[in-house]
Design an enzyme around this catalytic site. Structure first.
Site, PDB file in Angstrom:
ATOM      1  N   GLY A   1      -3.375   4.647 -24.523  1.00 13.20           N
ATOM      2  CA  GLY A   1      -2.976   3.317 -24.975  1.00 13.20           C
ATOM      3  C   GLY A   1      -4.104   2.579 -25.665  1.00 13.20           C
ATOM      4  O   GLY A   1      -5.260   2.709 -25.284  1.00 13.20           O
ATOM      5  N   THR A   2      -3.788   1.871 -26.693  1.00 12.30           N
ATOM      6  CA  THR A   2      -4.665   0.930 -27.374  1.00 12.30           C
ATOM      7  C   THR A   2      -3.723  -0.145 -27.899  1.00 12.30           C
ATOM      8  O   THR A   2      -2.511   0.097 -27.964  1.00 12.30           O
ATOM      9  CB  THR A   2      -5.398   1.561 -28.559  1.00 12.30           C
ATOM     10  OG1 THR A   2      -4.432   1.914 -29.524  1.00 12.30           O
ATOM     11  CG2 THR A   2      -6.173   2.791 -28.137  1.00 12.30           C
ATOM     12  N   THR A   3      -4.081  -1.262 -28.346  1.00 13.16           N
ATOM     13  CA  THR A   3      -5.349  -1.931 -28.477  1.00 13.16           C
ATOM     14  C   THR A   3      -5.270  -3.237 -27.689  1.00 13.16           C
ATOM     15  O   THR A   3      -4.208  -3.875 -27.669  1.00 13.16           O
ATOM     16  CB  THR A   3      -5.603  -2.238 -29.970  1.00 13.16           C
ATOM     17  OG1 THR A   3      -5.662  -0.994 -30.681  1.00 13.16           O
ATOM     18  CG2 THR A   3      -6.880  -3.016 -30.193  1.00 13.16           C
TER      19      THR A   3
ATOM     20  N   LYS B   1       0.232  -3.071 -21.173  1.00 10.17           N
ATOM     21  CA  LYS B   1      -1.201  -2.778 -21.015  1.00 10.17           C
ATOM     22  C   LYS B   1      -2.000  -3.982 -20.534  1.00 10.17           C
ATOM     23  O   LYS B   1      -3.207  -3.878 -20.363  1.00 10.17           O
ATOM     24  CB  LYS B   1      -1.787  -2.312 -22.354  1.00 10.17           C
ATOM     25  CG  LYS B   1      -1.019  -1.191 -23.024  1.00 10.17           C
ATOM     26  CD  LYS B   1      -1.583  -0.914 -24.401  1.00 10.17           C
ATOM     27  CE  LYS B   1      -0.708   0.024 -25.175  1.00 10.17           C
ATOM     28  NZ  LYS B   1      -1.178   0.208 -26.569  1.00 10.17           N
TER      29      LYS B   1
END
Length: 272
Positions: A44-46, A77
Protein backbone atom coordinates in the site's frame (compact mmCIF):
# COMPACT_ATOMS: atom_id res chain seq x y z
CA UNK A 1 -6.69 -25.02 36.35
CA UNK A 2 -5.42 -21.43 36.68
CA UNK A 3 -3.56 -19.13 34.35
CA UNK A 4 0.10 -19.86 33.53
CA UNK A 5 2.58 -18.09 35.82
CA UNK A 6 3.62 -15.66 33.05
CA UNK A 7 0.16 -14.09 33.12
CA UNK A 8 0.36 -13.45 36.86
CA UNK A 9 3.95 -12.17 37.03
CA UNK A 10 4.48 -8.42 37.42
CA UNK A 11 6.14 -6.97 34.34
CA UNK A 12 6.53 -3.76 32.41
CA UNK A 13 3.66 -1.72 30.98
CA UNK A 14 4.51 -2.84 27.44
CA UNK A 15 2.07 -5.31 25.86
CA UNK A 16 4.63 -6.02 23.13
CA UNK A 17 7.21 -7.11 25.73
CA UNK A 18 4.56 -9.28 27.42
CA UNK A 19 3.66 -10.90 24.09
CA UNK A 20 7.36 -11.43 23.27
CA UNK A 21 7.71 -13.30 26.58
CA UNK A 22 4.52 -15.40 26.40
CA UNK A 23 3.91 -15.99 22.68
CA UNK A 24 6.72 -14.48 20.57
CA UNK A 25 5.50 -16.32 17.47
CA UNK A 26 2.47 -13.98 17.39
CA UNK A 27 4.56 -10.83 16.94
CA UNK A 28 4.56 -9.35 13.43
CA UNK A 29 7.71 -10.32 11.55
CA UNK A 30 8.93 -13.13 13.82
CA UNK A 31 8.43 -15.82 11.18
CA UNK A 32 10.84 -14.57 8.56
CA UNK A 33 10.85 -16.28 5.15
CA UNK A 34 14.16 -17.44 3.74
CA UNK A 35 13.72 -15.83 0.31
CA UNK A 36 12.50 -12.56 -1.17
CA UNK A 37 8.77 -12.49 -0.40
CA UNK A 38 7.96 -8.99 -1.60
CA UNK A 39 5.93 -10.38 -4.52
CA UNK A 40 3.69 -12.46 -2.22
CA UNK A 41 1.85 -9.65 -0.44
CA UNK A 42 -0.04 -6.56 -1.61
CA UNK A 43 1.65 -3.26 -0.90
CA UNK A 44 0.00 0.00 0.00
CA UNK A 45 0.95 3.59 -0.71
CA UNK A 46 0.63 6.70 -0.38
CA UNK A 47 0.09 8.49 2.99
CA UNK A 48 0.28 12.27 3.49
CA UNK A 49 -0.04 14.38 6.62
CA UNK A 50 0.05 18.10 7.38
CA UNK A 51 -0.42 20.28 10.45
CA UNK A 52 -2.75 23.24 10.82
CA UNK A 53 -3.07 25.68 13.77
CA UNK A 54 -5.68 23.52 15.56
CA UNK A 55 -4.47 20.02 14.75
CA UNK A 56 -3.07 17.64 12.17
CA UNK A 57 -4.62 15.99 9.08
CA UNK A 58 -3.68 12.58 7.64
CA UNK A 59 -4.95 11.07 4.37
CA UNK A 60 -4.28 7.91 2.42
CA UNK A 61 -5.26 6.64 -1.00
CA UNK A 62 -7.23 3.36 -1.26
CA UNK A 63 -5.13 1.27 -3.69
CA UNK A 64 -3.05 -1.85 -2.89
CA UNK A 65 -0.89 -3.43 -5.59
CA UNK A 66 1.01 -6.66 -6.23
CA UNK A 67 3.57 -5.85 -8.89
CA UNK A 68 1.70 -4.27 -11.77
CA UNK A 69 -1.67 -5.65 -10.63
CA UNK A 70 -4.23 -3.73 -8.55
CA UNK A 71 -4.87 -6.07 -5.61
CA UNK A 72 -7.51 -3.95 -3.84
CA UNK A 73 -9.28 -0.68 -4.63
CA UNK A 74 -10.73 0.21 -1.23
CA UNK A 75 -8.08 -0.71 1.34
CA UNK A 76 -7.95 1.55 4.37
CA UNK A 77 -4.47 2.80 5.31
CA UNK A 78 -5.20 5.49 7.91
CA UNK A 79 -6.33 4.54 11.43
CA UNK A 80 -6.87 6.14 14.82
CA UNK A 81 -4.22 4.66 17.09
CA UNK A 82 -5.96 6.16 20.14
CA UNK A 83 -8.06 9.19 21.09
CA UNK A 84 -5.45 11.77 20.01
CA UNK A 85 -3.20 10.11 17.43
CA UNK A 86 -3.28 8.67 13.92
CA UNK A 87 -1.17 6.11 12.08
CA UNK A 88 -0.99 5.59 8.32
CA UNK A 89 0.55 2.51 6.76
CA UNK A 90 2.69 2.06 3.67
CA UNK A 91 4.47 -1.11 2.66
CA UNK A 92 3.41 -4.76 3.04
CA UNK A 93 -0.31 -4.37 3.69
CA UNK A 94 -0.97 -7.50 5.76
CA UNK A 95 1.94 -6.92 8.13
CA UNK A 96 1.13 -3.22 8.36
CA UNK A 97 -2.49 -3.81 9.39
CA UNK A 98 -1.34 -6.41 11.93
CA UNK A 99 1.21 -3.93 13.33
CA UNK A 100 -1.42 -1.20 13.65
CA UNK A 101 -3.70 -3.55 15.62
CA UNK A 102 -0.86 -4.47 17.97
CA UNK A 103 0.11 -0.79 18.33
CA UNK A 104 -3.43 0.11 19.39
CA UNK A 105 -3.46 -2.68 21.98
CA UNK A 106 0.00 -1.54 23.13
CA UNK A 107 -1.27 1.99 23.86
CA UNK A 108 -4.43 0.72 25.56
CA UNK A 109 -2.44 -1.77 27.63
CA UNK A 110 -0.02 0.96 28.80
CA UNK A 111 -2.88 3.22 29.87
CA UNK A 112 -4.55 0.43 31.87
CA UNK A 113 -1.32 -0.60 33.61
CA UNK A 114 0.02 2.90 34.31
CA UNK A 115 -3.31 4.63 34.86
CA UNK A 116 -2.37 7.45 32.48
CA UNK A 117 -1.99 7.76 28.71
CA UNK A 118 1.44 7.66 27.09
CA UNK A 119 2.85 10.98 25.89
CA UNK A 120 2.87 11.62 22.13
CA UNK A 121 6.68 11.26 22.10
CA UNK A 122 6.30 7.97 23.97
CA UNK A 123 3.79 6.69 21.42
CA UNK A 124 6.20 7.57 18.59
CA UNK A 125 8.97 5.65 20.40
CA UNK A 126 6.77 2.58 20.94
CA UNK A 127 5.95 2.47 17.22
CA UNK A 128 9.67 2.75 16.38
CA UNK A 129 10.39 -0.28 18.58
CA UNK A 130 7.72 -2.31 16.81
CA UNK A 131 9.13 -1.43 13.38
CA UNK A 132 12.59 -2.46 14.61
CA UNK A 133 11.11 -5.86 15.54
CA UNK A 134 9.97 -6.31 11.94
CA UNK A 135 13.51 -5.85 10.56
CA UNK A 136 13.96 -9.56 9.57
CA UNK A 137 10.84 -9.35 7.40
CA UNK A 138 11.89 -5.96 6.01
CA UNK A 139 15.17 -7.54 4.85
CA UNK A 140 13.07 -10.06 2.89
CA UNK A 141 11.19 -7.28 1.11
CA UNK A 142 8.21 -7.02 3.50
CA UNK A 143 8.92 -3.62 5.04
CA UNK A 144 6.31 -1.59 6.93
CA UNK A 145 6.79 2.18 6.84
CA UNK A 146 4.11 4.00 8.83
CA UNK A 147 3.49 7.70 9.24
CA UNK A 148 2.51 8.73 12.76
CA UNK A 149 0.81 12.00 13.75
CA UNK A 150 -1.16 13.31 16.65
CA UNK A 151 -2.17 16.17 18.88
CA UNK A 152 0.37 16.87 21.63
CA UNK A 153 -1.71 17.72 24.71
CA UNK A 154 1.29 19.22 26.50
CA UNK A 155 2.58 21.37 23.64
CA UNK A 156 -0.93 22.00 22.23
CA UNK A 157 0.11 21.41 18.63
CA UNK A 158 -0.06 18.78 15.91
CA UNK A 159 3.13 16.77 15.31
CA UNK A 160 4.23 14.29 12.62
CA UNK A 161 6.83 11.48 12.62
CA UNK A 162 8.19 9.31 9.79
CA UNK A 163 10.25 6.10 10.15
CA UNK A 164 12.78 4.04 8.25
CA UNK A 165 12.79 0.24 7.98
CA UNK A 166 15.24 -0.12 10.90
CA UNK A 167 12.95 1.74 13.31
CA UNK A 168 14.66 5.13 13.06
CA UNK A 169 12.12 7.85 13.81
CA UNK A 170 12.22 11.38 12.45
CA UNK A 171 9.97 14.27 13.47
CA UNK A 172 8.80 16.23 10.44
CA UNK A 173 7.96 19.91 10.17
CA UNK A 174 4.56 21.04 8.83
CA UNK A 175 3.95 18.14 6.40
CA UNK A 176 5.28 14.83 5.12
CA UNK A 177 4.41 11.88 2.87
CA UNK A 178 5.47 8.23 2.68
CA UNK A 179 5.09 5.52 0.04
CA UNK A 180 5.96 5.23 -3.63
CA UNK A 181 3.99 8.36 -4.55
CA UNK A 182 5.47 10.43 -1.74
CA UNK A 183 7.97 12.29 -3.93
CA UNK A 184 5.11 13.69 -6.03
CA UNK A 185 2.86 14.30 -3.02
CA UNK A 186 5.59 16.23 -1.23
CA UNK A 187 6.19 18.36 -4.30
CA UNK A 188 2.50 19.22 -4.36
CA UNK A 189 2.46 19.98 -0.62
CA UNK A 190 5.47 22.30 -0.99
CA UNK A 191 3.48 24.29 -3.50
CA UNK A 192 0.10 24.41 -1.78
CA UNK A 193 0.77 24.23 1.96
CA UNK A 194 0.45 27.28 4.23
CA UNK A 195 0.71 27.35 8.01
CA UNK A 196 -2.59 29.21 8.46
CA UNK A 197 -4.92 26.68 6.85
CA UNK A 198 -8.18 25.57 8.46
CA UNK A 199 -8.87 21.87 8.92
CA UNK A 200 -11.06 21.85 5.81
CA UNK A 201 -8.42 23.68 3.73
CA UNK A 202 -5.67 21.39 5.03
CA UNK A 203 -7.78 18.34 4.05
CA UNK A 204 -8.20 19.83 0.57
CA UNK A 205 -4.43 20.33 0.27
CA UNK A 206 -3.58 16.73 1.25
CA UNK A 207 -6.21 15.39 -1.18
CA UNK A 208 -4.66 17.58 -3.92
CA UNK A 209 -1.29 16.01 -3.02
CA UNK A 210 -2.72 12.49 -3.34
CA UNK A 211 -4.27 13.46 -6.68
CA UNK A 212 -0.86 14.64 -7.93
CA UNK A 213 0.79 11.46 -6.63
CA UNK A 214 -1.78 9.29 -8.43
CA UNK A 215 -1.17 11.29 -11.60
CA UNK A 216 2.47 10.13 -11.76
CA UNK A 217 2.68 6.95 -9.65
CA UNK A 218 0.78 3.85 -10.81
CA UNK A 219 0.79 2.36 -7.28
CA UNK A 220 -1.19 5.31 -5.91
CA UNK A 221 -4.92 5.33 -6.54
CA UNK A 222 -6.75 8.51 -7.47
CA UNK A 223 -10.37 9.24 -6.53
CA UNK A 224 -12.61 6.53 -8.06
CA UNK A 225 -15.50 8.65 -9.34
CA UNK A 226 -17.46 5.69 -10.77
CA UNK A 227 -17.39 3.62 -7.57
CA UNK A 228 -17.30 6.73 -5.29
CA UNK A 229 -14.22 5.42 -3.48
CA UNK A 230 -12.33 8.37 -2.00
CA UNK A 231 -9.24 8.80 0.19
CA UNK A 232 -9.56 8.26 3.92
CA UNK A 233 -9.05 11.60 5.69
CA UNK A 234 -8.77 11.93 9.48
CA UNK A 235 -7.82 14.72 11.88
CA UNK A 236 -6.40 14.76 15.40
CA UNK A 237 -6.95 17.86 17.52
CA UNK A 238 -7.64 18.91 21.08
CA UNK A 239 -11.17 17.58 20.60
CA UNK A 240 -9.83 14.13 19.69
CA UNK A 241 -9.70 12.12 16.49
CA UNK A 242 -12.28 12.71 13.77
CA UNK A 243 -12.87 11.00 10.42
CA UNK A 244 -14.33 12.90 7.47
CA UNK A 245 -17.51 11.09 6.42
CA UNK A 246 -18.16 10.06 2.81
CA UNK A 247 -20.37 13.07 2.04
CA UNK A 248 -17.76 15.53 3.34
CA UNK A 249 -14.93 13.86 1.42
CA UNK A 250 -17.12 13.51 -1.67
CA UNK A 251 -17.78 17.26 -1.72
CA UNK A 252 -14.06 18.08 -1.45
CA UNK A 253 -13.15 15.54 -4.15
CA UNK A 254 -15.90 16.71 -6.52
CA UNK A 255 -14.61 20.29 -6.22
CA UNK A 256 -11.01 19.20 -6.86
CA UNK A 257 -11.92 17.05 -9.87
CA UNK A 258 -14.05 19.87 -11.35
CA UNK A 259 -11.10 22.27 -10.95
CA UNK A 260 -8.72 19.74 -12.54
CA UNK A 261 -10.92 19.59 -15.64
CA UNK A 262 -10.16 23.29 -16.12
CA UNK A 263 -6.52 22.99 -15.06
CA UNK A 264 -5.27 19.35 -15.28
CA UNK A 265 -1.84 20.13 -13.85
CA UNK A 266 -3.29 21.47 -10.63
CA UNK A 267 -3.73 24.83 -8.94
CA UNK A 268 -1.03 27.47 -9.26
CA UNK A 269 0.76 28.71 -6.16
CA UNK A 270 1.65 32.40 -5.83
CA UNK A 271 5.19 33.27 -6.92
CA UNK A 272 5.91 35.34 -3.83
Amino acid sequence: MGLPAAYLRAGSSSFTEFLADVAPELLPGRQAPVTDASHLAPHGTTIVSATYPGGVVMAGDRRATMGNMIAQRDIEKVYASDEYSLVGIAGAAGLAVEMVRLFRVELEHYEKIEGAPLSLDGKANRLANMIRGNLPMAMQGLAVLPLFAGWDLAAEQGRIWSYDATGGRYEETAFHAVGSGSIYARGSLKKLYRNDLTAEECATVVIQALYDAADDDSATGGPDMQRRIFPVVMTASGDGVDRFDDDRIGTLVDNIVAARRRRPDGPAAPLV
